[in-house]
Design a protein around this motif. Structure first.
Motif, short mmCIF file in Angstrom:
data_model
loop_
_atom_site.label_atom_id
_atom_site.label_comp_id
_atom_site.label_asym_id
_atom_site.label_seq_id
_atom_site.Cartn_x
_atom_site.Cartn_y
_atom_site.Cartn_z
N THR A 153 -24.88 -4.21 60.10
CA THR A 153 -26.02 -4.33 59.19
C THR A 153 -26.80 -3.02 59.15
O THR A 153 -27.20 -2.56 58.08
N ALA A 154 -27.01 -2.42 60.32
CA ALA A 154 -27.76 -1.16 60.36
C ALA A 154 -27.03 -0.06 59.60
O ALA A 154 -27.65 0.69 58.83
N VAL A 155 -25.72 0.05 59.79
CA VAL A 155 -24.96 1.09 59.09
C VAL A 155 -24.96 0.84 57.59
O VAL A 155 -25.00 1.77 56.79
N SER A 156 -24.91 -0.43 57.18
CA SER A 156 -24.94 -0.73 55.74
C SER A 156 -26.26 -0.29 55.12
O SER A 156 -26.28 0.26 54.01
N ILE A 157 -27.37 -0.48 55.85
CA ILE A 157 -28.67 -0.02 55.34
C ILE A 157 -28.72 1.50 55.33
O ILE A 157 -29.28 2.12 54.41
N LEU A 158 -28.13 2.13 56.34
CA LEU A 158 -28.06 3.60 56.38
C LEU A 158 -27.31 4.13 55.16
O LEU A 158 -27.73 5.11 54.55
N GLY A 159 -26.20 3.50 54.80
CA GLY A 159 -25.45 3.93 53.62
C GLY A 159 -26.27 3.79 52.35
O GLY A 159 -26.19 4.64 51.46
N VAL A 160 -27.06 2.72 52.25
CA VAL A 160 -27.93 2.55 51.09
C VAL A 160 -28.94 3.69 51.00
O VAL A 160 -29.16 4.27 49.93
N CYS A 161 -29.55 4.02 52.12
CA CYS A 161 -30.55 5.11 52.12
C CYS A 161 -29.91 6.44 51.72
O CYS A 161 -30.49 7.20 50.94
N CYS A 162 -28.73 6.73 52.24
CA CYS A 162 -28.08 8.01 51.95
C CYS A 162 -27.74 8.16 50.48
O CYS A 162 -27.75 9.27 49.95
N THR A 163 -27.40 7.06 49.81
CA THR A 163 -27.06 7.14 48.39
C THR A 163 -28.29 7.01 47.50
O THR A 163 -28.43 7.72 46.50
N LEU A 164 -29.20 6.11 47.89
CA LEU A 164 -30.37 5.86 47.05
C LEU A 164 -31.33 7.04 47.03
O LEU A 164 -31.93 7.34 45.99
N PHE A 165 -31.47 7.74 48.16
CA PHE A 165 -32.40 8.86 48.26
C PHE A 165 -31.70 10.21 48.26
O PHE A 165 -32.36 11.24 48.44
N GLY A 166 -30.39 10.22 48.06
CA GLY A 166 -29.65 11.47 48.17
C GLY A 166 -29.66 12.34 46.95
O GLY A 166 -29.03 13.40 46.93
N ASN A 167 -30.38 11.94 45.89
CA ASN A 167 -30.38 12.72 44.65
C ASN A 167 -31.55 13.69 44.55
O ASN A 167 -31.81 14.22 43.48
N VAL A 168 -32.27 13.91 45.65
CA VAL A 168 -33.38 14.86 45.65
C VAL A 168 -33.16 15.88 46.77
O VAL A 168 -32.43 15.61 47.73
N ASP A 169 -33.79 17.04 46.63
CA ASP A 169 -33.62 18.10 47.63
C ASP A 169 -34.19 17.71 48.99
O ASP A 169 -33.61 18.02 50.04
N THR A 170 -35.35 17.07 48.98
CA THR A 170 -36.01 16.69 50.24
C THR A 170 -36.23 15.17 50.24
O THR A 170 -37.28 14.68 49.83
N PRO A 171 -35.23 14.41 50.69
CA PRO A 171 -35.34 12.95 50.60
C PRO A 171 -36.26 12.31 51.63
O PRO A 171 -36.70 11.18 51.44
N VAL A 172 -36.57 13.03 52.70
CA VAL A 172 -37.31 12.40 53.80
C VAL A 172 -38.67 11.84 53.38
O VAL A 172 -39.02 10.72 53.78
N PRO A 173 -39.49 12.54 52.57
CA PRO A 173 -40.77 11.93 52.16
C PRO A 173 -40.60 10.59 51.46
O PRO A 173 -41.43 9.68 51.65
N PHE A 174 -39.54 10.44 50.67
CA PHE A 174 -39.30 9.16 50.00
C PHE A 174 -38.84 8.10 50.99
O PHE A 174 -39.22 6.92 50.88
N VAL A 175 -38.04 8.50 51.97
CA VAL A 175 -37.62 7.56 53.01
C VAL A 175 -38.83 7.10 53.82
O VAL A 175 -38.93 5.91 54.18
N VAL A 176 -39.75 8.01 54.09
CA VAL A 176 -40.95 7.64 54.85
C VAL A 176 -41.78 6.62 54.08
O VAL A 176 -42.29 5.64 54.65
N LYS A 177 -41.91 6.83 52.76
CA LYS A 177 -42.63 5.84 51.95
C LYS A 177 -41.94 4.48 52.03
O LYS A 177 -42.60 3.44 52.10
#
Length: 697
Positions: free
Chosen positions: A411-435
Motif C-alpha cells: 500500500t505504501a509503495v502504491s501511494i509512493l507511485g501515485v505521488c511520483c506521477t501526480l507531482f512529477g510534472n513540475v521542476d520542484t515537486p516537494v512544495p506540492f507534496v508538502v501541501k
C-alpha cells in the motif's frame, strides 16, 4: 421601505459582483455539485454491490473541474488512462509475481514510461498518461500479495471509477453548468485588447512598459491553448472553431516579436534623419489613432487605407534609398503594414469565431493563410530525467518493502507511485507534496473522528450524507481555489478510504492506523526521494531552455526547421516556460526574457535569409552563406559575446548591403529588409555598444 429596499438590493448585488465574492460563490457552487456527484456515485456503487464504493467518491473529486467542459474532458482522459493502466497491471503482475524484484522493476518501468509520455505531451491529454501510470501503481503493488485476484481487482476498480466519472460529468454538465466557452471567449477578448495596447505602446518606443505586456501575452497564449483543449467537450451550443483559433494564435504570436522590432526602428529614427520623417511620423500617429479607437464602423476599410499608405512609403524609400536611415524608414513602414494587417485579421477572426462557413483565406486575411496553431516545447532529455527519478524512487520504496517484509508495504509503495506521477510534472515537486501532506493530516484526523465517533451511530444513507456534508463541502470549496487545491486533495482523497466508506461499517482501528502510517511513510518518502531524484534546480532549467533556443537558432541559420510560424510559436512557448522560473530565480536572470525574444527574431530572420540564398549568385551568395554559417557557429558553439563580435557582425552586414546594390531589384529590396532586421535583432544597429547578443548565464 420602498426607498430602502431597492437600495439594499442594489448594494447586495454590487457586493456579490465583487471579484472576491464571486470567487467565493463559484467555490461554494463547485463544492456543492462535487459533493452531490460523490454521494450519487456512492449510492449507485452500493446499489449494484461494488465492494469498494469509496473509489467512486475519490474519482469524483479527482475528475471534477470548475467548468463543464474541463470535467468531461478530464473524465474521458481518466477513463482512458485507468483502462490502459488496468490492462497493463493484469498483464504484468501474474506473469512476474514469482520474481518480486523483476515484477517491481517492470511496474516501476511502466510507471516511469507513463510519466515520460505525459511530460512530452504537455497538453491536458497528458492526464491520461498520468492515470495509466498511477492506476498500475494503485492496483499492481498491493496485488503482489494476491496475484490471483488481480483481474477481479482491476475490473472492479474500472467499474468504480467509471461510475464516479459518469456521476461527476452528469452533475457538472447539467446542474447549473459553467460553460468553458464563455470563460474562453472572455479571456480571448481581453487578450486581443491587450495586444492592441501592446501595438500602441510599441509606436512610442516605450520598451520597459511593453516588456511586461509581451511577457503577459506569452503566458496568455499558453493559458488559452490549455483552455482550448477542453472546448470540444463543452456544453455550449456555439463553440469557437479550431481553425479560427489557430489563425488568431498565429497572428498574435507573430505580433509579439514584431512589436519589439517596431520599437527598435522608432527609437533609432528618433535620433537619425529620414528623408520622409514627417510622412512616417504622420503614419505612426494615424496608426496609433486607429488602434486606439475600438471597433469603428469603417475599421477594416481604414486598416486597408493605412496598409496602402505604409506600402507606398516603403516603395518610395526602398528602391532609391542612399542613406541608411531611409532604408530603416522603409523597413519600419513595411513592419507597420504587417502589424496593421495582423491586428485587423484578429478583429475579423474574432467576429467570425462561431461562423458556420470556412474562414476566408488570403483574399481577406493578411497573415499566414494556413493555420499552424500552438507549438509546445518538448524536451525528451528532461522528461527522461524525471521518469528515471520516479523509477529510482519507486524501486527504493520496493527495496525497503521487500527488506522489511512490512505487510502494508505494498500500500505504501502504491501511494509512493501515485505521488511520483501526480507531482512529477513540475521542476520542484516537494512544495506540492508538502501541501498534500498537510491536507492528509487533516484528512486522517477527520477520518478517525468519522470512523469511531460519528459513523457508528449512522443508520441510513440520508443521515450518512448529512454527516459527511460538512467535511466534504469545506474541502471541496478549498479544491476550487488554486492555492489550496493540493491540500484539499489530501482531505478529499483520504476521508473516503480511511473512514471505511464501504458496503458496511467495519470500524477497525488497527487497520485504519496501519493505513494512516502507510500513507505518511509513503508521502514522506516521496518528498525526500523527489527532492533528490526529481527536482530540477531553477538555474539548470533556465539554462537548458536558453541552450536549446540558441541551438535552434543555429539550425535555422543552416536551413533547418524552416517553418516560420512553428518557430515563432515554439519560442513563445519557451518564453512562457521561462517566466515562472525567472520569478523563482528572482533577479539573477533579469534580461533572459529579452534575450529569448531576441533569439526568436534572430532565428526568424536567419531562416528567411537562408531561403533567399538559392536566388542569389556569385559573391553575394557566398557572403550571405558565410554570414549565416558564422551565426550558426556562434550560437551552436556558445561563443562568448564581446564588442568585437558585434562589430564583426555589423561590418559584415554593411558589406553585404553594399554588395546587394548590383542584385535584381526584387531580391535587393527583400534582402535589404532582412539585413536590417538581422542587424537590429543582433543588437548591432548603430554602434556595437547599443545591443548585446543573447548569452548563456
Amino acid at each position: 421601505m420602498t426607498r430602502t429596499c431597492p437600495a439594499a438590493r442594489q448594494a447586495l448585488t454590487n457586493f456579490l459582483r465583487q471579484p472576491a465574492r464571486k470567487e467565493d460563490a463559484d467555490a461554494i457552487l463547485f463544492s456543492a455539485k462535487s459533493f452531490a456527484a460523490a454521494m450519487l456515485a456512492y449510492y449507485v456503487s452500493l446499489r449494484i454491490g461494488l465492494p469498494k464504493p469509496f473509489w467512486a467518491i475519490v474519482t469524483v473529486y479527482i475528475v471534477s473541474q470548475t467548468s463543464a467542459g474541463a470535467s468531461l474532458s478530464r473524465g474521458v482522459y481518466r477513463f482512458a488512462g485507468t483502462f490502459v493502466g488496468a490492462i497493463a497491471t493484469v498483464a504484468i503482475v501474474p506473469n512476474f509475481v514469482n520474481d518480486p524484484i523483476v515484477c517491481c522493476m517492470i511496474l516501476a518501468g511502466w510507471i516511469g514510461r507513463c510519466l515520460f509520455l505525459s511530460l512530452l505531451d504537455r497538453t491536458p491529454r497528458a492526464y491520461a498518461f498520468v492515470l495509466a501510470g498511477y492506476t498500475t501503481s494503485l492496483i499492481g503493488f498491493p496485488s503482489v500479495l494476491d496475484p490471483g485476484a488481480v483481474f477481479d481487482t482491476a475490473s472492479l476498480r474500472v467499474q468504480e471509477i467509471c461510475i464516479g466519472i459518469l456521476c461527476a460529468v452528469l452533475i457538472h454538465r447539467y446542474v447549473w453548468p459553467k460553460p468553458m466557452t464563455g470563460l474562453f471567449t472572455g479571456k480571448l477578448s481581453a487578450m486581443l485588447q491587450d495586444a492592441r495596447r501592446l501595438a500602441s505602446v510599441a509606436l512610442t518606443a516605450s520598451s520597459e512598459e511593453n516588456r511586461q505586456r509581451r511577457e503577459q501575452l506569452a503566458v496568455d497564449l499558453l493559458m488559452l491553448q490549455g483552455l482550448a483543449t477542453h472546448l470540444p467537450y463543452d456544453s455550449a451550443s456555439a463553440r469557437p472553431r479550431r481553425e479560427t483559433l489557430q489563425l488568431i494564435h498565429d497572428r498574435l504570436a507573430r505580433l509579439l516579436p514584431l512589436t519589439s522590432e517596431i520599437e527598435d526602428r522608432v527609437r533609432s529614427l528618433n535620433i537619425e534623419r529620414v528623408a520622409t520623417v514627417d510622412e512616417l511620423t504622420a503614419l505612426i500617429i494615424d496608426v496609433g489613432g486607429w488602434i486606439a479607437v475600438e471597433k469603428p464602423d469603417d475599421q477594416h476599410a481604414e486598416a486597408a487605407r493605412l496598409i496602402r499608405r505604409a506600402r507606398s512609403i516603403q516603395k518610395r524609400l526602398g528602391p532609391d534609398a542612399t542613406m541608411p536611415a531611409d532604408r530603416v524608414g522603409a523597413n519600419l513602414a513595411g513592419h507597420l503594414a504587417e502589424m496593421i494587417g495582423l491586428l485587423n485579421d484578429c478583429d475579423k477572426l474574432s467576429q467570425s469565431m462561431t461562423a458556420s462557413g470556412r474562414v476566408r483565406k488570403a483574399a481577406a486575411l493578411h497573415g499566414p493563410e494556413l493555420a499552424k496553431g500552438y507549438v509546445y516545447h518538448r524536451d525528451p532529455w528532461m522528461a527522461a530525467r524525471a521518469a528515471l527519478g520516479a523509477m529510482v524512487s519507486i524501486l527504493g520504496g520496493c527495496a525497503f518493502w521487500i527488506w522489511s517484509a512490512w505487510p502494508d508495504g505494498g500500500t505504501a509503495v502504491s501511494i509512493l507511485g501515485v505521488c511520483c506521477t501526480l507531482f512529477g510534472n513540475v521542476d520542484t515537486p516537494v512544495p506540492f507534496v508538502v501541501k498534500y501532506i498537510v491536507g492528509s493530516i487533516f484528512g486522517v484526523l477527520i477520518s478517525l473522528v468519522y470512523s469511531f465517533v460519528i459513523l457508528p451511530h449512522v443508520t441510513n444513507f440520508a443521515v450518512l450524507v448529512a454527516v459527511l456534508a460538512p467535511a466534504f463541502l469545506f474541502a471541496g470549496s478549498l479544491q476550487a481555489r488554486a492555492p489550496t487545491a493540493f491540500m484539499a486533495m489530501g482531505i478529499t482523497l483520504t476521508i473516503p478510504i480511511l473512514s471505511g466508506l464501504g458496503t458496511s461499517y467495519t470500524g477497525d482501528f488497527a487497520a485504519s492506523l496501519n493505513m494512516a502510517i502507510a500513507l505518511f511513510v509513503a508521502v514522506g518518502f516521496a518528498a525526500v526521494s523527489m527532492s533528490i531524484f526529481q527536482t530540477v534546480p531553477v538555474d539548470v532549467s533556465i539554462n537548458r531552455l536558453l541552450h536549446l533556443s540558441r541551438r535552434d537558432v543555429g539550425r535555422r541559420a543552416l536551413g533547418g526547421a524552416p517553418n516560420e510560424a512553428r518557430w515563432t510559436s515554439l519560442m513563445i512557448d519557451r518564453t512562457a516556460l521561462l517566466l515562472p522560473r525567472l520569478r523563482a530565480a528572482r533577479k539573477a536572470y533579469a534580461d533572459v526574457v529579452d534575450d529569448t525574444l531576441r533569439l526568436l527574431r534572430i532565428g526568424h530572420v536567419a531562416g528567411q535569409l537562408r531561403k533567399m540564398v538559392p536566388q542569389l549568385k556569385g559573391e553575394a551568395r557566398a557572403a550571405i552563406d558565410g554570414l549565416l554559417t558564422e551565426i550558426a557557429a556562434h550560437f551552436r558553439g556558445r561563443r562568448p559575446t564581446t564588442p568585437a563580435v558585434l562589430i564583426d557582425f555589423d561590418q559584415r552586414i554593411e558589406r553585404l548591403t553594399a554588395m546587394m546594390e548590383h542584385c535584381s531589384p526584387k531580391s535587393r529590396l527583400r534582402i535589404f529588409d532582412l539585413l536590417i532586421d538581422l542587424r537590429f535583432a543582433l543588437g548591432a544597429s548603430g554602434a556595437a555598444g547599443k545591443g548585446a547578443l543573447p548569452h548563456d548565464h
